[in-house]
Design a protein around this motif. Sequence first.
Motif, PDB file in Angstrom:
ATOM      1  N   TYR A 112       0.821  -1.218   0.000  1.00  0.00           N
ATOM      2  CA  TYR A 112       0.000   0.000   0.000  1.00  0.00           C
ATOM      3  C   TYR A 112       0.854   1.266   0.000  1.00  0.00           C
ATOM      4  O   TYR A 112       1.908   1.306   0.628  1.00  0.00           O
ATOM      5  CB  TYR A 112      -0.912   0.027   1.232  1.00  0.00           C
ATOM      6  CG  TYR A 112      -1.691  -1.248   1.390  1.00  0.00           C
ATOM      7  CD1 TYR A 112      -2.821  -1.494   0.614  1.00  0.00           C
ATOM      8  CD2 TYR A 112      -1.267  -2.229   2.289  1.00  0.00           C
ATOM      9  CE1 TYR A 112      -3.515  -2.697   0.736  1.00  0.00           C
ATOM     10  CE2 TYR A 112      -1.950  -3.422   2.417  1.00  0.00           C
ATOM     11  CZ  TYR A 112      -3.072  -3.650   1.632  1.00  0.00           C
ATOM     12  OH  TYR A 112      -3.746  -4.827   1.747  1.00  0.00           O
TER      13      TYR A 112
ATOM     14  N   GLU B   8      -2.756  -3.364   5.821  1.00  0.00           N
ATOM     15  CA  GLU B   8      -3.963  -2.798   5.220  1.00  0.00           C
ATOM     16  C   GLU B   8      -4.704  -1.855   6.174  1.00  0.00           C
ATOM     17  O   GLU B   8      -5.176  -0.783   5.780  1.00  0.00           O
ATOM     18  CB  GLU B   8      -4.909  -3.926   4.776  1.00  0.00           C
ATOM     19  CG  GLU B   8      -6.074  -3.411   3.962  1.00  0.00           C
ATOM     20  CD  GLU B   8      -6.997  -4.537   3.478  1.00  0.00           C
ATOM     21  OE1 GLU B   8      -6.815  -5.696   3.905  1.00  0.00           O
ATOM     22  OE2 GLU B   8      -7.897  -4.227   2.679  1.00  0.00           O
ATOM     23  N   GLY B   9      -4.791  -2.239   7.430  1.00  0.00           N
ATOM     24  CA  GLY B   9      -5.478  -1.414   8.421  1.00  0.00           C
ATOM     25  C   GLY B   9      -4.812  -0.049   8.569  1.00  0.00           C
ATOM     26  O   GLY B   9      -5.477   0.988   8.647  1.00  0.00           O
TER      27      GLY B   9
ATOM     28  N   ASP C 140      -5.530   2.085   5.478  1.00  0.00           N
ATOM     29  CA  ASP C 140      -6.893   2.641   5.518  1.00  0.00           C
ATOM     30  C   ASP C 140      -6.977   3.818   6.479  1.00  0.00           C
ATOM     31  O   ASP C 140      -7.568   4.853   6.156  1.00  0.00           O
ATOM     32  CB  ASP C 140      -7.899   1.556   5.958  1.00  0.00           C
ATOM     33  CG  ASP C 140      -8.126   0.526   4.862  1.00  0.00           C
ATOM     34  OD1 ASP C 140      -7.761   0.805   3.704  1.00  0.00           O
ATOM     35  OD2 ASP C 140      -8.657  -0.563   5.179  1.00  0.00           O
TER      36      ASP C 140
ATOM     37  N   ARG D 197      -5.330   6.882   5.031  1.00  0.00           N
ATOM     38  CA  ARG D 197      -6.185   7.561   4.033  1.00  0.00           C
ATOM     39  C   ARG D 197      -7.237   8.416   4.724  1.00  0.00           C
ATOM     40  O   ARG D 197      -7.573   9.514   4.269  1.00  0.00           O
ATOM     41  CB  ARG D 197      -6.890   6.533   3.150  1.00  0.00           C
ATOM     42  CG  ARG D 197      -5.976   5.853   2.171  1.00  0.00           C
ATOM     43  CD  ARG D 197      -6.744   4.840   1.298  1.00  0.00           C
ATOM     44  NE  ARG D 197      -5.852   3.752   0.907  1.00  0.00           N
ATOM     45  CZ  ARG D 197      -4.877   3.866  -0.007  1.00  0.00           C
ATOM     46  NH1 ARG D 197      -4.704   4.999  -0.633  1.00  0.00           N
ATOM     47  NH2 ARG D 197      -4.087   2.847  -0.269  1.00  0.00           N
ATOM     48  N   MET D 198      -7.749   7.914   5.823  1.00  0.00           N
ATOM     49  CA  MET D 198      -8.776   8.642   6.554  1.00  0.00           C
ATOM     50  C   MET D 198      -8.181   9.902   7.199  1.00  0.00           C
ATOM     51  O   MET D 198      -8.754  10.984   7.106  1.00  0.00           O
ATOM     52  CB  MET D 198      -9.366   7.717   7.613  1.00  0.00           C
ATOM     53  CG  MET D 198     -10.635   8.202   8.207  1.00  0.00           C
ATOM     54  SD  MET D 198     -11.553   6.791   8.838  1.00  0.00           S
ATOM     55  CE  MET D 198     -11.321   7.010  10.548  1.00  0.00           C
TER      56      MET D 198
END
Length: 378
Positions: free
Chosen positions: A47, A195-196, A199, A202-203
């Motif tokens: 990512y 992945e967490g 995410d 991105r937030m």
Amino acid sequence: MIRVAQPCVGEEEVNAVREVILSGHYVSGPKVKEFEDRFAEYLGVRYAVAVNSGTAALHIALAVLETGPGDEVIVPPLTFFSTIAAVLHQCAVPVFADIHPESYCLDPEDVENRITPRTKAIIPVHLYGNSAEMDEIRDIADKHGLRVIEDAAQAHGTEYKGQRVGSLGDIGCFSFFATKHMTTGEGGILVTNNEGWADLARMIRSHGMADRDSHDYLGYNYRMNEMAAAIGIVQLGKLDGFNKERIENTLFLINELDKRNIPWLRTPALKEHIKHTFFWCPVLVDEEKLGMSTKRLVELLHKEGIETRHRYWEPLYKQKILTDKNVCLNRLGIQVSYNNVYLQNAEKIAGKVIGLPNRIGLTKGEIDHILETLSNIK
Ligand SMILES: *Cc1c(COP(=O)(O)O)cnc(C)c1O
């Protein structure tokens, strides 16, 4: 004037930006997505999250790893200020460990000396295009349950034991400021295999929004725009070529300087297991042997038409923001003093490393002029 750095851009970047401007789609669109995918692939990670500066990437990394008030983060004393600004913005405490005298990056042994029950993370900085000793740092982090955030803002494409730096820690951070290995004007990116964390990153970069109407986290506006990403896509395609030329120029300079055996000048120590990409061509000045200060040398070279880099003049723990108790952490009730910090290797080296021009497009004549001037300096 022989410039030390210069953004390397051309018609391709212009056309890429023109296309975006005319498309009318400027934020959170296909270019950012494409740039992220390509950058992740380049590094060999799952990512990538593009942001509007390297500092923003570092700040988000610390937030994602839940570094908060009073947590300690181990950092090197020779780096750009934003490595520690990101820590301070989380109200966490930068704890300085010494650098290795040859690599100028964190010395793993001293990192271990600085660990306390409050230590949360380590930020190795891959200074001047070199790599920190990541295996040792990873081992120490694992032994003590710490996170590793790589500050790779000066090391796009640098390799440690065959793997690109930025991909070796828990999170890696890059900058695309105008003078770095590649640029998007201003910009940065954060990479991870988790992945967490991706995410959450991105937030945080977009107002902590879970969706259009829900703010689940106190975030920021740290987004990269589409024009910047369009430049980044083109630049990333050129990065290996840039690095190849940068490395060739630098190795040529180093070899020639070594042949000339200039008594006051030490060229960088190179290691088999590291592919150095030479953000700088760092040479260490022995002021006693030279008989003048590094500042004076820099002025003399400037008069000869040679621009140099000369950072960092002082270890970061001497910055007012840390030494003046009214300025920062103490105001938040976190008791910490930097007035007695003294790291031997950093003190010896600070202010005495200069970066010679090694940029793309340097001519043979310019390199010869640099070599002649250094050989004859009095
Ligand atoms: C450039 C740099 C940064 C900050 O990047 P910006 O994009 O300017 O915010 C952070 N750390 C290091 C080591 C840098 O060289």
